[in-house]
Scaffold this active site. Structure first.
Site, PDB file in Angstrom:
ATOM      1  N   THR A  32       0.800  -1.211   0.000  1.00 36.85           N
ATOM      2  CA  THR A  32       0.000   0.000   0.000  1.00 36.85           C
ATOM      3  C   THR A  32       0.841   1.272   0.000  1.00 36.85           C
ATOM      4  OG1 THR A  32      -1.453  -1.309   1.387  1.00 36.85           O
ATOM      5  CG2 THR A  32      -1.889   1.031   1.327  1.00 36.85           C
TER       6      THR A  32
ATOM      7  N   HIS B 225       0.177  -6.657   6.016  1.00 42.31           N
ATOM      8  CA  HIS B 225      -0.717  -7.794   5.809  1.00 42.31           C
ATOM      9  C   HIS B 225      -2.140  -7.392   6.169  1.00 42.31           C
ATOM     10  CE1 HIS B 225      -2.276 -11.963   6.982  1.00 42.31           C
ATOM     11  NE2 HIS B 225      -2.161 -11.938   5.677  1.00 42.31           N
TER      12      HIS B 225
END
Length: 314
Positions: free
Chosen positions: A171, A224
């Site tokens: 991200t 994660h």
């Protein structure tokens, strides 16, 4: 109390390979400069985080926008969130296809609908009404992303192995505090290679991928996704700050809790309502950069922190 504007960005917490190390550092530095130039000219934290994340979405070094990866069907599905700490209003999109800047679309959800999140086909239909152009998949993925997708299919790597590795792209995000003391966060992702169609991670989930509250601060997370959602990582950081911990203590505490409780790794950036900030990660690397009073600070490896003197803003 006068607040000095602060801009922080990250480019994802994962095992960034050496051949992407320099371009990752350059990318986050440029994004931080872009956001800070808005703050330095009296702009809002919301505008700063959106603009910084757009820079990262337009850079195919990062897994967001033009650096997205392919799902199990060979399609691109994108997620993003933006949140205003002054009002607690948020806009988010998930599983949208073929849009180059999901973060700007997410802000449109905040400003032009009564909702917080739109997903999938409905979101894309709304994007069409707004006149947001659809971009061909080939313009959003690199040749490397295609090769990675083909490799997963060739060797039929399991989803479990895929999601538990630190080697997947991740991200991007930004947090800021402006001269009026307003905070904001923005987070955007291009997904995980070969993920199940329709899978949504933490990035667009309020309290997980990001959270902003003028009464405490702002956070953008990375790592994660399933683990981050289980502990609502962004809000957890702010909870620890509410208990009296510093931003650095809170960031380290929250990531350690996630690692011990659900065996997940990740990273985050955080700025407090008083203008204190921190970065932390439990992966091998995380590209990040911050600017305060014109001084640029950045890093990639654990314990690493470089500084550059004030320079002309872009």
């Amino acid at each position: 109390m006068d607040i000095n504007p602060i801009m922080l960005v990250h480019g994802g917490a994962w095992a960034i390979p050496d051949d992407l190390a320099e371009s990752s550092k350059i990318g986050v530095k440029n994004a931080a400069k872009c956001g800070y130039s808005i703050l330095a000219n009296g702009g809002s934290a919301m505008q700063a985080v959106e603009s910084a994340v757009r820079i990262l979405e337009d850079n195919n070094v990062f897994d967001a926008g033009h650096g997205a990866v392919l799902n199990a069907d060979g399609d691109v599905e994108l997620d993003a969130i933006i949140m205003d700490g002054k009002t607690l209003a948020a806009g988010a999109v998930s599983c949208i296809k073929n849009i180059s800047n999901p973060i700007t679309f997410a802000r449109s959800i905040l400003e032009k609908t009564p909702h917080t999140m739109l997903t999938g086909e409905g979101a894309n239909r709304f994007a069409e009404k707004l006149g947001i152009a659809r971009i061909p998949t080939k313009e959003l993925v690199t040749e490397h992303a295609i090769q990675e997708w083909e490799k997963y299919h060739k060797y039929k790597q399991s989803v479990t192995n895929l999601f538990n590795t630190e080697k997947v792209h991740d991200t991007v995000g930004a947090v800021a505090i402006d001269s009026e003391g307003n905070v904001a966060c923005a987070t955007s992702t291009g997904g995980i290679t070969n993920k199940m169609v329709g899978r949504v991670g933490d990035s667009p989930i309020i309290g997980s991928g990001g959270y902003a509250d003028n009464l405490v601060g702002a956070v953008s997370t990375t790592g994660h996704g399933e683990s981050i959602m289980k502990v609502t990582l962004a809000r957890l950081v702010l909870f620890y700050m509410e208990q009296g911990e510093t931003p650095q203590e809170s960031a380290d505490h929250a990531l350690e809790y996630m690692k011990n409780r659900v065996h997940g790794r990740g990273g985050l950036i955080v700025v407090s309502k008083t203008g204190k900030w921190a970065t932390s990660f439990t992966t091998q690397r995380m590209a990040w950069a911050g600017i305060e009073e014109g001084l640029l600070t950045y890093g990639l490896n654990p314990g690493e922190k470089f500084q550059e003197p004030p320079a002309p803003l872009i």
